[in-house]
Write an enzyme that holds these catalytic residues in place. Structure first.
Site, PDB file in Angstrom:
ATOM      1  N   SER A  52       6.669  15.610 -13.952  1.00 46.73           N
ATOM      2  CA  SER A  52       7.560  15.090 -14.997  1.00 46.73           C
ATOM      3  C   SER A  52       7.312  13.612 -15.257  1.00 46.73           C
ATOM      4  O   SER A  52       7.432  13.144 -16.393  1.00 46.73           O
ATOM      5  CB  SER A  52       9.023  15.306 -14.602  1.00 46.73           C
ATOM      6  OG  SER A  52       9.301  16.680 -14.510  1.00 46.73           O
ATOM      7  N   GLU A  84       1.060   3.133  -5.385  1.00 51.69           N
ATOM      8  CA  GLU A  84       0.260   2.344  -6.326  1.00 51.69           C
ATOM      9  C   GLU A  84       0.571   2.859  -7.722  1.00 51.69           C
ATOM     10  O   GLU A  84      -0.041   3.806  -8.193  1.00 51.69           O
ATOM     11  CB  GLU A  84      -1.226   2.496  -5.993  1.00 51.69           C
ATOM     12  CG  GLU A  84      -1.580   2.068  -4.581  1.00 51.69           C
ATOM     13  CD  GLU A  84      -2.461   3.068  -3.866  1.00 51.69           C
ATOM     14  OE1 GLU A  84      -2.867   4.070  -4.487  1.00 51.69           O
ATOM     15  OE2 GLU A  84      -2.733   2.853  -2.683  1.00 51.69           O
ATOM     16  N   LYS A 112      -5.370  -1.188   9.247  1.00 49.87           N
ATOM     17  CA  LYS A 112      -4.876  -2.344   8.492  1.00 49.87           C
ATOM     18  C   LYS A 112      -3.412  -2.236   8.078  1.00 49.87           C
ATOM     19  O   LYS A 112      -2.772  -3.250   7.828  1.00 49.87           O
ATOM     20  CB  LYS A 112      -5.722  -2.544   7.229  1.00 49.87           C
ATOM     21  CG  LYS A 112      -7.167  -2.851   7.511  1.00 49.87           C
ATOM     22  CD  LYS A 112      -7.933  -3.107   6.239  1.00 49.87           C
ATOM     23  CE  LYS A 112      -8.156  -1.819   5.484  1.00 49.87           C
ATOM     24  NZ  LYS A 112      -9.088  -1.964   4.357  1.00 49.87           N
TER      25      LYS A 112
END
Length: 193
Positions: A112, A138, A178
């Site tokens: 959606s 992201e 990291k």
């Protein structure tokens, strides 16, 4: 094999998979569990550097990244973060996730939201075995209109696969991990490669 809703519930019950806060039963469907948006964002201040040299010296790369990333932007519950067309922003899940060494997770955006142009996880949707922490999202708005993103809205779904055995190097034990134990919208650490 992918875990079913029944197997996900069992894994949450016995602590094999930990999601905090624990999702409601309504958030668990066929092969996934919904995750929500946290209240932290980071954006690029693209006017502060002409480019980032991804193969240059790590010190220069990190300095450029430090110049272009904003500090963490906190959005209170009930308010919105606006992602404009063509913009990339980092955010974080509301939930913290812990996986054992024999389960890999996958984060998918919601259809959606994709139909409105919102990419939730641009490329890195694998959650490694041994992961512990919040998941950085992201975001990219590929649509034509600004999108209002509010903390705690359902933003994606996690699904899980049981591996044939535990991995030798789970994420939380690797010295070069990291993003170990991340709890906020951590910027790229590519300079540590």
């Amino acid at each position: 094999m992918r875990l079913t809703d029944i197997e996900i519930e069992q894994a949450l019950d016995n602590g094999t998979i930990v999601i905090e806060p624990r999702p409601s039963i309504d958030a668990i469907s066929g092969v996934s569990v919904d995750v929500r948006l946290g209240g932290q964002f980071r954006v690029f201040k693209d006017h502060t550097a002409p480019f980032i040299d991804l193969s240059g010296p790590s010190g220069e790369m990190q300095a450029a990244l430090d110049r272009v990333m904003s500090e963490i932007i906190e959005i209170p519950d009930g308010e919105a973060f606006f992602l404009h067309p063509g913009e990339l922003a980092l955010a974080v899940t509301y939930e913290s996730v812990t996986l054992p060494a024999d389960i890999v997770g996958w984060l998918d955006g919601r259809s959606s939201l994709a139909r409105l142009g919102l990419m939730v996880h641009v490329t890195a949707h694998r959650i490694d075995p041994g992961w512990q922490g919040k998941i950085v999202l992201e975001f990219y708005n590929s649509g034509k209109l600004p999108l209002a993103l509010r903390p705690r809205m359902t933003i994606g779904a996690l699904n899980f696969e049981r591996l044939s055995g535990p991995v030798a190097r789970p994420y939380n034990t690797r010295k070069n991990a990291k993003y170990k134990d991340q709890q906020e919208a951590v910027a790229s650490r590519i300079s540590q490669d």
